[in-house]
Design a protein around this motif. Sequence first.
Motif, PDB file in Angstrom:
ATOM      1  N   ASN A  19       0.696  -8.906   6.609  1.00 42.88           N
ATOM      2  CA  ASN A  19       1.351  -7.145   7.477  1.00 42.88           C
ATOM      3  C   ASN A  19       0.479  -6.185   5.623  1.00 42.88           C
ATOM      4  OD1 ASN A  19       3.065  -6.970   9.529  1.00 42.88           O
ATOM      5  ND2 ASN A  19       4.444  -8.148   7.747  1.00 42.88           N
ATOM      6  N   VAL A  20      -1.074  -6.976   5.470  1.00 45.80           N
ATOM      7  CA  VAL A  20      -1.906  -6.838   4.062  1.00 45.80           C
ATOM      8  C   VAL A  20      -2.261  -5.223   4.733  1.00 45.80           C
ATOM      9  CG1 VAL A  20      -3.893  -6.941   3.090  1.00 45.80           C
ATOM     10  CG2 VAL A  20      -2.277  -8.868   3.695  1.00 45.80           C
ATOM     11  N   THR A  21      -1.453  -4.331   4.103  1.00 43.12           N
ATOM     12  CA  THR A  21      -2.388  -2.651   4.023  1.00 43.12           C
ATOM     13  C   THR A  21      -2.734  -2.387   3.157  1.00 43.12           C
ATOM     14  OG1 THR A  21      -0.004  -2.394   5.700  1.00 43.12           O
ATOM     15  CG2 THR A  21      -1.018  -0.885   4.829  1.00 43.12           C
ATOM     16  N   LEU A  22      -3.688  -1.534   3.057  1.00 43.19           N
ATOM     17  CA  LEU A  22      -4.899  -1.226   2.395  1.00 43.19           C
ATOM     18  C   LEU A  22      -4.281   0.438   1.996  1.00 43.19           C
ATOM     19  CD1 LEU A  22      -7.236  -1.069   0.150  1.00 43.19           C
ATOM     20  CD2 LEU A  22      -8.502  -1.039   2.625  1.00 43.19           C
ATOM     21  N   HIS A  23      -3.663   0.840   0.704  1.00 48.46           N
ATOM     22  CA  HIS A  23      -3.421   2.761   0.411  1.00 48.46           C
ATOM     23  C   HIS A  23      -4.423   2.614  -0.180  1.00 48.46           C
ATOM     24  CE1 HIS A  23      -0.047   2.622   2.789  1.00 48.46           C
ATOM     25  NE2 HIS A  23       0.444   1.537   2.064  1.00 48.46           N
ATOM     26  N   HIS A  24      -4.792   4.594  -0.517  1.00 46.12           N
ATOM     27  CA  HIS A  24      -5.527   4.387  -1.803  1.00 46.12           C
ATOM     28  C   HIS A  24      -5.847   4.129  -2.913  1.00 46.12           C
ATOM     29  CE1 HIS A  24      -1.492   6.759  -2.183  1.00 46.12           C
ATOM     30  NE2 HIS A  24      -1.893   6.916  -3.218  1.00 46.12           N
ATOM     31  N   ASN A  25      -4.288   3.701  -3.556  1.00 44.37           N
ATOM     32  CA  ASN A  25      -4.121   2.854  -5.443  1.00 44.37           C
ATOM     33  C   ASN A  25      -3.304   1.681  -5.200  1.00 44.37           C
ATOM     34  OD1 ASN A  25      -1.828   4.261  -4.494  1.00 44.37           O
ATOM     35  ND2 ASN A  25      -2.316   6.082  -5.978  1.00 44.37           N
ATOM     36  N   TYR A  26      -2.909   0.884  -3.934  1.00 45.65           N
ATOM     37  CA  TYR A  26      -2.527  -0.471  -3.752  1.00 45.65           C
ATOM     38  C   TYR A  26      -2.780  -0.733  -2.498  1.00 45.65           C
ATOM     39  CZ  TYR A  26       1.553   2.132  -1.005  1.00 45.65           C
ATOM     40  OH  TYR A  26       1.954   2.150  -0.131  1.00 45.65           O
ATOM     41  N   VAL A  27      -2.686  -1.937  -3.000  1.00 41.46           N
ATOM     42  CA  VAL A  27      -2.104  -3.939  -1.681  1.00 41.46           C
ATOM     43  C   VAL A  27      -0.426  -3.823  -1.090  1.00 41.46           C
ATOM     44  CG1 VAL A  27      -2.632  -5.016   0.402  1.00 41.46           C
ATOM     45  CG2 VAL A  27      -4.459  -3.672  -1.526  1.00 41.46           C
ATOM     46  N   SER A  28      -0.010  -3.315   0.215  1.00 46.95           N
ATOM     47  CA  SER A  28       1.279  -4.611   0.248  1.00 46.95           C
ATOM     48  C   SER A  28       1.658  -5.132   0.662  1.00 46.95           C
ATOM     49  CB  SER A  28       1.788  -2.657   0.452  1.00 46.95           C
ATOM     50  OG  SER A  28       1.166  -2.876   2.439  1.00 46.95           O
ATOM     51  N   ASN A  29       1.875  -6.307   1.123  1.00 45.13           N
ATOM     52  CA  ASN A  29       1.106  -7.727   1.774  1.00 45.13           C
ATOM     53  C   ASN A  29       2.791  -8.457   1.461  1.00 45.13           C
ATOM     54  OD1 ASN A  29       0.750 -10.033  -0.135  1.00 45.13           O
ATOM     55  ND2 ASN A  29      -0.501  -8.023  -1.080  1.00 45.13           N
ATOM     56  N   GLU A  30       3.298  -9.329   2.241  1.00 43.59           N
ATOM     57  CA  GLU A  30       4.552 -10.360   2.332  1.00 43.59           C
ATOM     58  C   GLU A  30       3.286 -11.607   2.191  1.00 43.59           C
ATOM     59  OE1 GLU A  30       6.165 -10.520   5.907  1.00 43.59           O
ATOM     60  OE2 GLU A  30       5.862  -8.410   6.031  1.00 43.59           O
ATOM     61  N   THR A  31       3.819 -11.901   0.624  1.00 43.15           N
ATOM     62  CA  THR A  31       3.098 -13.626   0.076  1.00 43.15           C
ATOM     63  C   THR A  31       4.367 -14.553   0.275  1.00 43.15           C
ATOM     64  OG1 THR A  31       3.781 -12.868  -2.186  1.00 43.15           O
ATOM     65  CG2 THR A  31       1.340 -12.355  -0.856  1.00 43.15           C
ATOM     66  N   THR A  32       5.664 -14.004   0.593  1.00 46.37           N
ATOM     67  CA  THR A  32       6.957 -15.299  -0.162  1.00 46.37           C
ATOM     68  C   THR A  32       6.684 -16.663   0.917  1.00 46.37           C
ATOM     69  OG1 THR A  32       7.933 -13.799   0.645  1.00 46.37           O
ATOM     70  CG2 THR A  32       9.016 -15.637   1.004  1.00 46.37           C
ATOM     71  N   GLY A  33       6.697 -17.551  -0.436  1.00 48.14           N
ATOM     72  CA  GLY A  33       6.579 -18.873  -0.275  1.00 48.14           C
ATOM     73  C   GLY A  33       4.638 -19.211  -0.472  1.00 48.14           C
ATOM     74  N   MET A  34       4.161 -18.753  -0.776  1.00 48.34           N
ATOM     75  CA  MET A  34       2.439 -19.438  -1.017  1.00 48.34           C
ATOM     76  C   MET A  34       2.656 -19.356  -2.045  1.00 48.34           C
ATOM     77  SD  MET A  34       0.442 -16.055   0.776  1.00 48.34           S
ATOM     78  CE  MET A  34      -0.020 -16.083   2.496  1.00 48.34           C
ATOM     79  N   PRO A  35       1.463 -20.554  -2.882  1.00 49.85           N
ATOM     80  CA  PRO A  35       1.659 -20.590  -3.543  1.00 49.85           C
ATOM     81  C   PRO A  35       1.267 -20.199  -4.949  1.00 49.85           C
ATOM     82  CG  PRO A  35       0.620 -21.738  -2.353  1.00 49.85           C
ATOM     83  CD  PRO A  35       0.451 -21.002  -1.354  1.00 49.85           C
TER      84      PRO A  35
END
Length: 245
Positions: A19-35
Amino acid sequence: MTLHELGHFTAAILIHAKNVTLHHNYVSNETTGMPLSHGIFYAGAGPLVSLLIGVCFHFVCSRQKKRNMLFLFNLYMSVFGYIAFFGYLMVAPFFTYGDTGYIFQALGFPVWLTVSLAVTGGVILYVVMRKLIRFFVEMGTIDMMADKQVRRIFMMSLIQYPLYIGIVITTLLNLPTPTVLSLIYPICSPFSIMWVYGTAVSKNYPPGNMNNDNSSINRIQPVWLIIFVLIVVVNRLLVYGIVVK
């Protein structure tokens, strides 16, 4: 800023975040469990893109012969590319949720090392600004730079007025913001140019690269106005986000 966030956006896709989302001044995503290495790569991608912008446009300016509006655009791109990178180093001790602050904390850096890197970033940024400021001076003609009063007025038009107006515009374009840092950056970071402003109004530089035709930059520029409007439109559309699941 959009290019900076595109760095985070691309990194998030490469590490297969969800669920990577590019916004005007930030990026939201789900990185749970990633190294942890993935998180560091994601956080560092934005500042590294900014540094690349600073270096590349600095190189372009050093090779460009004409001191026209394209040159001024390239110059400001270099200035703010460097500011976005070294500025993040400078605020790392205060904002651990920022890009560099997160990386230093994740790597377990002691406070003294984080502060040392912040101070080093400030010193390097000052040195780089001193290198770039001569390009602003070269936007004027030899006669203009020889007259101290005219030179002062020209530098105010070239640096100070755009700085103040730009701070208001970019701050408004940063709304809505996810963190306080997203507002501190557009309000405070442009003043890094003012560290060396005195050099622009007083130091003598070799006249070889001075502008020969001031009339070319002393009129309304329709193309740049259109580009500005398009950038504002893109910025507002990105408020809603571009999603990659």
